[in-house]
Motif scaffolding. Sequence first.
Motif, PDB file in Angstrom:
ATOM      1  N   SER A 223       0.846  -1.194   0.000  1.00  0.00           N
ATOM      2  CA  SER A 223       0.000   0.000   0.000  1.00  0.00           C
ATOM      3  C   SER A 223       0.875   1.235   0.000  1.00  0.00           C
ATOM      4  O   SER A 223       1.958   1.248   0.591  1.00  0.00           O
ATOM      5  CB  SER A 223      -0.904   0.018   1.243  1.00  0.00           C
ATOM      6  N   ASN A 224       0.384   2.285  -0.661  1.00  0.00           N
ATOM      7  CA  ASN A 224       0.986   3.599  -0.478  1.00  0.00           C
ATOM      8  C   ASN A 224       0.067   4.426   0.416  1.00  0.00           C
ATOM      9  O   ASN A 224      -0.993   3.945   0.861  1.00  0.00           O
ATOM     10  CB  ASN A 224       1.257   4.288  -1.818  1.00  0.00           C
ATOM     11  N   GLY A 225       0.418   5.670   0.664  1.00  0.00           N
ATOM     12  CA  GLY A 225      -0.369   6.491   1.568  1.00  0.00           C
ATOM     13  C   GLY A 225      -1.773   6.765   1.066  1.00  0.00           C
ATOM     14  O   GLY A 225      -2.743   6.763   1.835  1.00  0.00           O
ATOM     15  N   THR A 226      -1.909   7.001  -0.215  1.00  0.00           N
ATOM     16  CA  THR A 226      -3.222   7.280  -0.804  1.00  0.00           C
ATOM     17  C   THR A 226      -4.139   6.063  -0.691  1.00  0.00           C
ATOM     18  O   THR A 226      -5.331   6.186  -0.368  1.00  0.00           O
ATOM     19  CB  THR A 226      -3.066   7.692  -2.274  1.00  0.00           C
ATOM     20  N   GLN A 227      -3.587   4.880  -0.956  1.00  0.00           N
ATOM     21  CA  GLN A 227      -4.384   3.659  -0.866  1.00  0.00           C
ATOM     22  C   GLN A 227      -4.773   3.359   0.582  1.00  0.00           C
ATOM     23  O   GLN A 227      -5.898   2.931   0.855  1.00  0.00           O
ATOM     24  CB  GLN A 227      -3.603   2.495  -1.475  1.00  0.00           C
ATOM     25  N   ALA A 228      -3.849   3.594   1.509  1.00  0.00           N
ATOM     26  CA  ALA A 228      -4.182   3.419   2.923  1.00  0.00           C
ATOM     27  C   ALA A 228      -5.302   4.374   3.328  1.00  0.00           C
ATOM     28  O   ALA A 228      -6.217   4.006   4.076  1.00  0.00           O
ATOM     29  CB  ALA A 228      -2.943   3.643   3.783  1.00  0.00           C
ATOM     30  N   ALA A 229      -5.240   5.608   2.834  1.00  0.00           N
ATOM     31  CA  ALA A 229      -6.269   6.597   3.154  1.00  0.00           C
ATOM     32  C   ALA A 229      -7.638   6.145   2.658  1.00  0.00           C
ATOM     33  O   ALA A 229      -8.664   6.351   3.333  1.00  0.00           O
ATOM     34  CB  ALA A 229      -5.890   7.944   2.553  1.00  0.00           C
ATOM     35  N   ASP A 230      -7.693   5.544   1.469  1.00  0.00           N
ATOM     36  CA  ASP A 230      -8.956   5.024   0.942  1.00  0.00           C
ATOM     37  C   ASP A 230      -9.617   4.078   1.933  1.00  0.00           C
ATOM     38  O   ASP A 230     -10.832   4.130   2.168  1.00  0.00           O
ATOM     39  CB  ASP A 230      -8.709   4.263  -0.369  1.00  0.00           C
ATOM     40  N   GLN A 259       7.589   5.287   6.578  1.00  0.00           N
ATOM     41  CA  GLN A 259       6.333   5.780   7.139  1.00  0.00           C
ATOM     42  C   GLN A 259       6.154   7.268   6.863  1.00  0.00           C
ATOM     43  O   GLN A 259       5.051   7.727   6.548  1.00  0.00           O
ATOM     44  CB  GLN A 259       6.267   5.514   8.642  1.00  0.00           C
ATOM     45  N   GLU A 260       7.246   8.020   6.948  1.00  0.00           N
ATOM     46  CA  GLU A 260       7.183   9.445   6.633  1.00  0.00           C
ATOM     47  C   GLU A 260       6.720   9.654   5.192  1.00  0.00           C
ATOM     48  O   GLU A 260       5.935  10.573   4.905  1.00  0.00           O
ATOM     49  CB  GLU A 260       8.553  10.088   6.853  1.00  0.00           C
ATOM     50  N   ALA A 261       7.157   8.786   4.281  1.00  0.00           N
ATOM     51  CA  ALA A 261       6.774   8.921   2.875  1.00  0.00           C
ATOM     52  C   ALA A 261       5.286   8.694   2.655  1.00  0.00           C
ATOM     53  O   ALA A 261       4.727   9.155   1.647  1.00  0.00           O
ATOM     54  CB  ALA A 261       7.583   7.945   2.024  1.00  0.00           C
ATOM     55  N   MET A 262       4.622   7.993   3.577  1.00  0.00           N
ATOM     56  CA  MET A 262       3.194   7.735   3.451  1.00  0.00           C
ATOM     57  C   MET A 262       2.341   8.891   3.965  1.00  0.00           C
ATOM     58  O   MET A 262       1.130   8.944   3.697  1.00  0.00           O
ATOM     59  CB  MET A 262       2.815   6.454   4.196  1.00  0.00           C
ATOM     60  N   MET A 263       2.931   9.815   4.706  1.00  0.00           N
ATOM     61  CA  MET A 263       2.142  10.846   5.380  1.00  0.00           C
ATOM     62  C   MET A 263       1.403  11.757   4.402  1.00  0.00           C
ATOM     63  O   MET A 263       0.264  12.157   4.647  1.00  0.00           O
ATOM     64  CB  MET A 263       3.017  11.671   6.314  1.00  0.00           C
ATOM     65  N   ALA A 264       2.023  12.091   3.286  1.00  0.00           N
ATOM     66  CA  ALA A 264       1.378  12.993   2.333  1.00  0.00           C
ATOM     67  C   ALA A 264       0.061  12.411   1.837  1.00  0.00           C
ATOM     68  O   ALA A 264      -0.950  13.127   1.726  1.00  0.00           O
ATOM     69  CB  ALA A 264       2.318  13.279   1.164  1.00  0.00           C
ATOM     70  N   GLY A 265       0.044  11.123   1.537  1.00  0.00           N
ATOM     71  CA  GLY A 265      -1.185  10.484   1.085  1.00  0.00           C
ATOM     72  C   GLY A 265      -2.247  10.450   2.166  1.00  0.00           C
ATOM     73  O   GLY A 265      -3.447  10.559   1.877  1.00  0.00           O
ATOM     74  N   LEU A 266      -1.835  10.278   3.412  1.00  0.00           N
ATOM     75  CA  LEU A 266      -2.787  10.249   4.518  1.00  0.00           C
ATOM     76  C   LEU A 266      -3.373  11.629   4.811  1.00  0.00           C
ATOM     77  O   LEU A 266      -4.452  11.738   5.399  1.00  0.00           O
ATOM     78  CB  LEU A 266      -2.101   9.714   5.784  1.00  0.00           C
ATOM     79  N   GLN A 267      -2.654  12.661   4.404  1.00  0.00           N
ATOM     80  CA  GLN A 267      -3.070  14.029   4.716  1.00  0.00           C
ATOM     81  C   GLN A 267      -3.728  14.743   3.543  1.00  0.00           C
ATOM     82  O   GLN A 267      -4.191  15.883   3.693  1.00  0.00           O
ATOM     83  CB  GLN A 267      -1.840  14.830   5.176  1.00  0.00           C
ATOM     84  N   ALA A 268      -3.825  14.101   2.392  1.00  0.00           N
ATOM     85  CA  ALA A 268      -4.302  14.759   1.174  1.00  0.00           C
ATOM     86  C   ALA A 268      -5.819  14.761   1.077  1.00  0.00           C
ATOM     87  O   ALA A 268      -6.509  13.946   1.696  1.00  0.00           O
ATOM     88  CB  ALA A 268      -3.703  14.076  -0.052  1.00  0.00           C
ATOM     89  N   GLY A 269      -6.327  15.707   0.272  1.00  0.00           N
ATOM     90  CA  GLY A 269      -7.728  15.722  -0.094  1.00  0.00           C
ATOM     91  C   GLY A 269      -8.619  16.488   0.859  1.00  0.00           C
ATOM     92  O   GLY A 269      -8.196  16.897   1.953  1.00  0.00           O
ATOM     93  N   PRO A 270      -9.866  16.668   0.484  1.00  0.00           N
ATOM     94  CA  PRO A 270     -10.817  17.396   1.326  1.00  0.00           C
ATOM     95  C   PRO A 270     -11.246  16.614   2.567  1.00  0.00           C
ATOM     96  O   PRO A 270     -11.793  17.200   3.510  1.00  0.00           O
ATOM     97  CB  PRO A 270     -12.004  17.628   0.385  1.00  0.00           C
ATOM     98  N   ASP A 271     -11.027  15.303   2.559  1.00  0.00           N
ATOM     99  CA  ASP A 271     -11.366  14.443   3.706  1.00  0.00           C
ATOM    100  C   ASP A 271     -10.126  13.654   4.101  1.00  0.00           C
ATOM    101  O   ASP A 271     -10.057  12.441   3.900  1.00  0.00           O
ATOM    102  CB  ASP A 271     -12.511  13.502   3.319  1.00  0.00           C
ATOM    103  N   PRO A 272      -9.102  14.331   4.657  1.00  0.00           N
ATOM    104  CA  PRO A 272      -7.829  13.651   4.933  1.00  0.00           C
ATOM    105  C   PRO A 272      -8.000  12.502   5.926  1.00  0.00           C
ATOM    106  O   PRO A 272      -8.635  12.650   6.972  1.00  0.00           O
ATOM    107  CB  PRO A 272      -6.947  14.759   5.510  1.00  0.00           C
ATOM    108  N   ALA A 273      -7.446  11.361   5.575  1.00  0.00           N
ATOM    109  CA  ALA A 273      -7.584  10.170   6.415  1.00  0.00           C
ATOM    110  C   ALA A 273      -6.890  10.330   7.755  1.00  0.00           C
ATOM    111  O   ALA A 273      -7.268   9.675   8.736  1.00  0.00           O
ATOM    112  CB  ALA A 273      -7.032   8.954   5.669  1.00  0.00           C
TER     113      ALA A 273
END
Length: 483
Positions: A223-230, A259-273
């Motif tokens: 998984s990447n950060g964006t996929q984890a956020a989904d 783990q630091e590299a995944m943070m951007a995906g977790l924090q992105a979008g109008p509904d950040p995970a």
Amino acid sequence: MSGSVLRRLVFLVVATRECSALVGRTSLPSARISVDTSITYQEVDGLGASQAFQRAEDVLGKYGLSPAHQAEVLDLLYSLDKGAGFAILRNGIGSSNSSTSNLMNSIEPLSPGSPHTQPNYTWDGYDSGQFPLAQQAEARGLRTLYGNAWSAPGYMKTNDDENNGGYLCGVAGEHCVSGDWKQAYADYLVQWVKFYEEHGAKVSHLGFLNEPQFAATYAGMLSNGTQAADFIRVLAKTIQKARLDLAITCCDGIGWDDQEAMMAGLQAGPDPAEQYLTVVTGHGYDSAPTYPLSTTKKTWLSEWADLDGDYTPGVFYDVDGPGEGLRWARNVQAAFVQANVSGFLYWIGAENSTTNSALINLLGDEIVPSKRFWSLAQFSKFARPGARRVEAHSSASLLYASAFRNTDGTIATQVINNATTAYAVTLAVAVEGGGGKLHSNCVVPYLTDNAHNLTALAPVVLARDGTFQTTVPARSLVTFVSS
């Protein structure tokens, strides 16, 4: 002589009888350790380990550990009075359809056919030994039970296998003929938590990934950060619907940088995970926790161990090897001080092996606590859940200091001497809300080195200038506990 002077004289005489210096101070290099409780940092959740992949069964006697020694190991791990008082246990949520080798059983071993078909959950009341061990740990004071899945069951993944990587069907960029399994996987994880709670063990934290950058030959999921956020967004709604008091963690990256590299995906979008998370978790293998992750959430170093070094159970310091106690004392302290972690978990607590992957080695019916265990215990026993890390400074480059103020007012100061000589140390503790000084006239030192294991030494008396004069032996870890 006035009454007040007489009372002070009597107090000092009694204190002198009860307190003494740690060792002699002749011709030693000197240093000052300063602690200031008015400068506070992160809250502590605790230290701990895992008993996943059937290592719980090792403690429960699979390889001959007697009932008396089973209780002793559990006391060493989880009892505050008799051992380290570890506060966190990380249980693996199984994804296997068998328990051969060291596999962890799935609660849904066979595919229901589609993500929309009614699942057929099963519960054996054992969970590869993890459930009864969790009950024993909670009976001894365990604060945090962390359920963590290494993988979804294979039929929910792009590679149709719990092993060898693969992605969860339905996350960004990953599609399967069988459909989108995100909701089914969230239901699966929540049901595992319900089974535990229905049978008497409270799960407090839930994670769904382990080292998602690594396509391991054993259970794992990429998984990447964006996929984890989904998936986090789905899981959060599922937990809320189930009305569970349950914290979500993510993502147990194989190294701190990963783990630091995944943070951007977790924090992105109008509904950040990230908003749905309570703890961000990372491991120390590919990169060590030497800086704070880019998050306002609590962070845990949730797995790390020496997996390759020579077997060194009784060595605190020899050549600064990867399994030695002094190395792990520094690792723990750096994680708390440099990375601001709230939790620190070694890989395995106890297992039947002659490797350094565990803190305690079990050899048939023999218990061999390593120096790594005693190093972690010096932090776990005296920096309790709810404590706050406070400012600690050392004037000597080879003396490393950390300090924690507990909710009961006790202050634990860990001093690591990485030098080849002992140091004469002046310990100064400034206490916020206590008139600027400690109420006690003594601090009690606890020593771990090649010859000692969390050994309580004679208390050290408060000097006239309000400081404590003591000695920290070469190549050692000393925890000074004061009130």
